[in-house]
Design a protein around this motif. Structure first.
Motif, PDB file in Angstrom:
ATOM      1  N   GLN A 117       0.835  -1.201   0.000  1.00  0.00           N
ATOM      2  CA  GLN A 117       0.000   0.000   0.000  1.00  0.00           C
ATOM      3  C   GLN A 117       0.879   1.264   0.000  1.00  0.00           C
ATOM      4  O   GLN A 117       0.627   2.215  -0.739  1.00  0.00           O
ATOM      5  CB  GLN A 117      -0.909   0.002   1.240  1.00  0.00           C
TER       6      GLN A 117
ATOM      7  N   ASP B 129       0.832   4.196  -2.846  1.00  0.00           N
ATOM      8  CA  ASP B 129       0.591   5.594  -2.474  1.00  0.00           C
ATOM      9  C   ASP B 129       1.732   6.500  -2.920  1.00  0.00           C
ATOM     10  O   ASP B 129       1.525   7.648  -3.299  1.00  0.00           O
ATOM     11  CB  ASP B 129       0.419   5.714  -0.949  1.00  0.00           C
TER      12      ASP B 129
ATOM     13  N   TRP C 208      -8.202   7.283  -5.653  1.00  0.00           N
ATOM     14  CA  TRP C 208      -7.909   7.818  -4.329  1.00  0.00           C
ATOM     15  C   TRP C 208      -9.111   7.620  -3.418  1.00  0.00           C
ATOM     16  O   TRP C 208     -10.241   7.861  -3.812  1.00  0.00           O
ATOM     17  CB  TRP C 208      -7.559   9.301  -4.434  1.00  0.00           C
ATOM     18  N   ASN C 209      -8.867   7.175  -2.206  1.00  0.00           N
ATOM     19  CA  ASN C 209      -9.939   6.972  -1.251  1.00  0.00           C
ATOM     20  C   ASN C 209      -9.805   8.003  -0.133  1.00  0.00           C
ATOM     21  O   ASN C 209      -8.900   7.916   0.697  1.00  0.00           O
ATOM     22  CB  ASN C 209      -9.841   5.535  -0.706  1.00  0.00           C
TER      23      ASN C 209
ATOM     24  N   THR D 106      -9.896   6.537   3.639  1.00  0.00           N
ATOM     25  CA  THR D 106      -8.738   5.831   4.194  1.00  0.00           C
ATOM     26  C   THR D 106      -7.459   6.634   4.052  1.00  0.00           C
ATOM     27  O   THR D 106      -6.462   6.364   4.725  1.00  0.00           O
ATOM     28  CB  THR D 106      -8.517   4.480   3.483  1.00  0.00           C
TER      29      THR D 106
ATOM     30  N   HIS E  59      -5.728   6.552   1.384  1.00  0.00           N
ATOM     31  CA  HIS E  59      -4.860   5.723   0.546  1.00  0.00           C
ATOM     32  C   HIS E  59      -5.500   5.518  -0.823  1.00  0.00           C
ATOM     33  O   HIS E  59      -6.678   5.781  -1.008  1.00  0.00           O
ATOM     34  CB  HIS E  59      -4.655   4.343   1.185  1.00  0.00           C
ATOM     35  N   TYR E  60      -4.683   5.022  -1.766  1.00  0.00           N
ATOM     36  CA  TYR E  60      -5.252   4.625  -3.049  1.00  0.00           C
ATOM     37  C   TYR E  60      -5.852   3.227  -2.932  1.00  0.00           C
ATOM     38  O   TYR E  60      -5.240   2.331  -2.338  1.00  0.00           O
ATOM     39  CB  TYR E  60      -4.162   4.593  -4.131  1.00  0.00           C
ATOM     40  N   ASP E  61      -7.040   3.053  -3.483  1.00  0.00           N
ATOM     41  CA  ASP E  61      -7.574   1.698  -3.666  1.00  0.00           C
ATOM     42  C   ASP E  61      -7.025   1.185  -4.985  1.00  0.00           C
ATOM     43  O   ASP E  61      -6.870   1.952  -5.940  1.00  0.00           O
ATOM     44  CB  ASP E  61      -9.104   1.722  -3.752  1.00  0.00           C
TER      45      ASP E  61
END
Lengths: 97, 318, 251
Positions: free
Chosen positions: B227, B231, B251-252, B255, B257-259
């Protein structure tokens, strides 16, 4: 197939990074003879100007203390606190000693 | 038995106190085996990893690039050497490790079983593969086994230029002609997923992870590191003006973070079990170099023995 | 005194470049990991010399050609390296003997260049190169001795390498208008003048290595005027492929 039949001996390498410092262990390598070991150490461990002097020692020629002796070799020094300067309280008037 | 329990307790105390374990210290057999497996695999990866990039040294498109690439591949040989040295402190010889590699008993990072088809692969490998490797390696500088940790400090220090030079190759291609930009995109397309696979199986199915974490050989889980890599890398791809080949990537906000989409683990299994595009060639190349060099290694050993014998004779004659 | 052209600098640069290219082919093929690293180091030194020399040659020529233009956009007929450095690597013994024969020559040439003041820019390049080539020369000489005085197999192998490569050495000591102009300008002695010292040093190495100096009348020459072996064109085709395929691209 015996893997180690012709393996060159292992050498431990110590490099002085600059004048005024001690040689420091940096790793090991294999070489057929001492000259080759120094040359290889130069190419392997000083590619980025890390050294001004190299020592190589055949690993099998090193005598080391064993971890089992750790207690008897090093613990007796624990109670010799008087060897350290902080053991001695001096009056504040003595500024540098 | 009680003595072994004492020793084991002492070992566990060391680990708990973040003390390093050194070569001659007592250690559980499983710890030793795990380290030998991991460090030798790591060394093999460096050595096999010389090939995909070595493939372009003679064709590098400028003399400057040729120097950089040669120095980089040479560094990989050095890193393999540092790591073999670290493993040798655990009581295995380099020849034994090489033998395991040459006979297919030992594994290496499966990323190196992919071919480097264009010059852009020199960029993608440096940027992505070295980037992922650094992510994996930095925590190893703190691993519980002293010789491994020290080797990794050296490796990480030297690696820092590897990823940068790769990114710079990509940058030059992205800013270059249409053909060059297409070359860069093609390389990203081919190397993206294999790079994500470099972090190993998902945590749920990773068989060695838990014990290694407990022993502080490993400090972060596969998924955590993966992860982190995603990112870090996605914005860099944007900067290059290239698109990451994952339609699910987004992009989420929640969270932070990137999904990203699911990894095709069947491909990973295929490559790891020997059916990748270059597995056979990589090993054959290694075995060939080793066999072709046998007479040279023998000659140097024979010469050293002769010189020693002559010196001996002189001492006795004197 | 007439200013020297750029051709003589190009020769030095081409020798270094072509040998660097050959040595870089060894990467990941070395007989031991340590030696793989050593060969790459030597290749990197030579590449550095080549870049400095080609850059300078390009400036002297005044046609706007930089190191890459000279390396990537000349044909084999325009390269002026000695034949010895383009001979394919063969086995490790072949490579080491080729290297020893060349190193001993290159060292004498660079020492002379480092010591002259007529061409200060070249003297600066040479002063750096002398340190590098001294190391190369020690490395290759040590290996020739190990292999020559190693096993029967290694002895026979390198004796054969020597027999094959020896005829290429004569070319290093030939003179022509370019080298004569250098001599007249006090930049470099005539190539022929190195021959005795070179041979003396090489023979000392061969003696320690228990190898015989080949007797040969074969003379292989032509590199300085662009008449090469069949091998050079392949070497260049490989080296130049990207620049030739995408002319004008920046990398």
């Amino acid at each position: 197939m015996s893997a180690s039949k012709n393996e060159w001996p292992l050498w431990e390498v110590f490099v002085r990074s600059r004048q005024g410092l001690s040689h420091k262990h940096v790793g090991s390598l294999h070489a057929a003879d001492a000259t080759m070991a120094v040359n290889n150490a130069r190419d392997v461990y000083t590619r980025r100007q890390e050294g001004t002097s190299i020592w190589v020692v055949k690993a099998e020629d090193i005598t080391a203390s064993t971890p089992a002796e750790k207690d008897i070799l090093f613990d007796p020094a624990n109670d010799k606190v008087y060897r350290h300067p902080t053991f001695y309280d001096l009056p504040d008037e003595v500024k540098n000693m | 038995m009680t003595q072994e329990m004492d020793l084991n307790q002492r070992f566990e105390d060391y680990i708990a106190a973040d003390q390093k374990i050194e070569a001659k210290d007592w250690m559980p057999d499983a710890y030793r085996k795990t380290l030998i497996r991991q460090i030798s695999q790591h060394a093999h990866s460096e050595i096999i990893g010389m090939q995909p990039e070595g493939n372009w040294i003679t064709r590098a498109p400028s003399l400057k690039r040729k120097s950089i690439l040669l120095a980089k591949v040479q560094d990989e040989a050095g890193h393999g050497l540092y790591l073999y040295s670290a493993a040798e402190t655990l009581g295995i010889t380099r020849d034994e490790m090489l033998d395991a590699l040459h006979t297919g008993k030992a594994k290496y990072s499966s990323i190196f079983n992919y071919p480097t088809l264009t010059w852009a692969d020199m960029g993608a490998v440096g940027w992505l593969v070295d980037g992922a490797a650094i992510m994996n390696q930095v925590p190893l500088c703190k691993c519980s086994y002293g010789p491994y940790a020290r080797a990794m400090v050296r490796v990480c220090k030297e690696e820092s230029f590897h990823q940068r030079q790769g990114f710079q190759v990509m940058l030059n291609l992205s800013n270059g002609t249409a053909e060059q930009k297409a070359m860069a995109q093609d390389a990203l397309n081919r190397w993206w997923w294999p790079s994500l696979m470099m972090f190993g199986p998902n945590d749920a199915s990773s068989k060695h992870s838990e014990q290694s974490m407990r022993w502080k050989i490993k400090r972060f889980s596969n998924d955590e590191l993966r992860q982190r890599f995603v990112d870090m890398t996605v914005p860099q791809a944007e900067l290059l003006g290239l698109s990451v080949p994952d339609p699910a990537l987004k992009w989420n906000e929640e969270t932070g973070h990137y999904d990203f989409g699911p990894i095709d683990w069947s491909e990973f299994e295929q490559v790891i079990s020997g059916n990748g595009p270059c597995n056979r060639e990589r090993i054959a190349h290694r075995v060939n170099a080793h066999n072709e060099g046998a007479w040279v290694r023998e000659a140097a050993a024979a010469h050293a023995a002769k010189v020693a014998a002559r010196a001996d004779q002189q001492t006795h004659a004197a | 005194m007439a200013k020297l052209g750029h051709e003589w600098i190009l020769r030095l640069g081409d020798d270094a470049l072509v040998l660097a290219q050959r040595l870089s082919e060894w990467c990941s093929h070395g007989p031991a990991l340590e030696e793989d690293i050593a060969l790459s180091n030597i290749a990197l030194d030579l590449l550095g010399q080549a870049r400095a020399l080609l850059t300078l040659a390009g400036e002297r020529e005044g046609q706007g050609r930089d190191e890459d233009a000279l390396a990537y956009f000349r044909t084999d007929r325009e390269f002026s390296n000695a034949l010895l450095v383009e001979v394919p690597n063969g086995h490790f013994g072949d490579t080491i003997v080729r290297q020893m024969l060349f190193d001993q020559f290159a060292l004498l040439r660079y020492e002379a260049l480092a010591g002259q003041s007529a061409e200060p820019e070249v003297a600066a390049i040479a002063a750096k190169a002398v340190k590098e080539v001294r190391y190369h020369a020690a490395h290759s000489a040590q290996w020739v001795v190990r292999l020559g005085d190693g096993t029967d197999e290694s002895h026979n192998k390198v004796q054969e390498s020597l027999n094959v490569l020896w005829p290429y050495t004569q070319e290093l000591f030939e003179d022509d208008a370019v080298s004569q102009a250098c001599a007249a300008a006090g930049v470099l002695p005539l190539n022929a003048s190195y021959h005795a010292r070179w041979k003396e040093q090489v023979l000392a190495i061969l003696e320690e290595a228990t190898l015989n100096c080949p007797e040969t009348s074969a003379l292989l020459t032509g590199g300085r005027e662009g008449k090469h072996t069949e091998h050079l064109s392949y070497l260049l085709a490989e080296m130049q492929v990207l620049q030739r395929t995408y002319p004008g691209a920046k990398w």
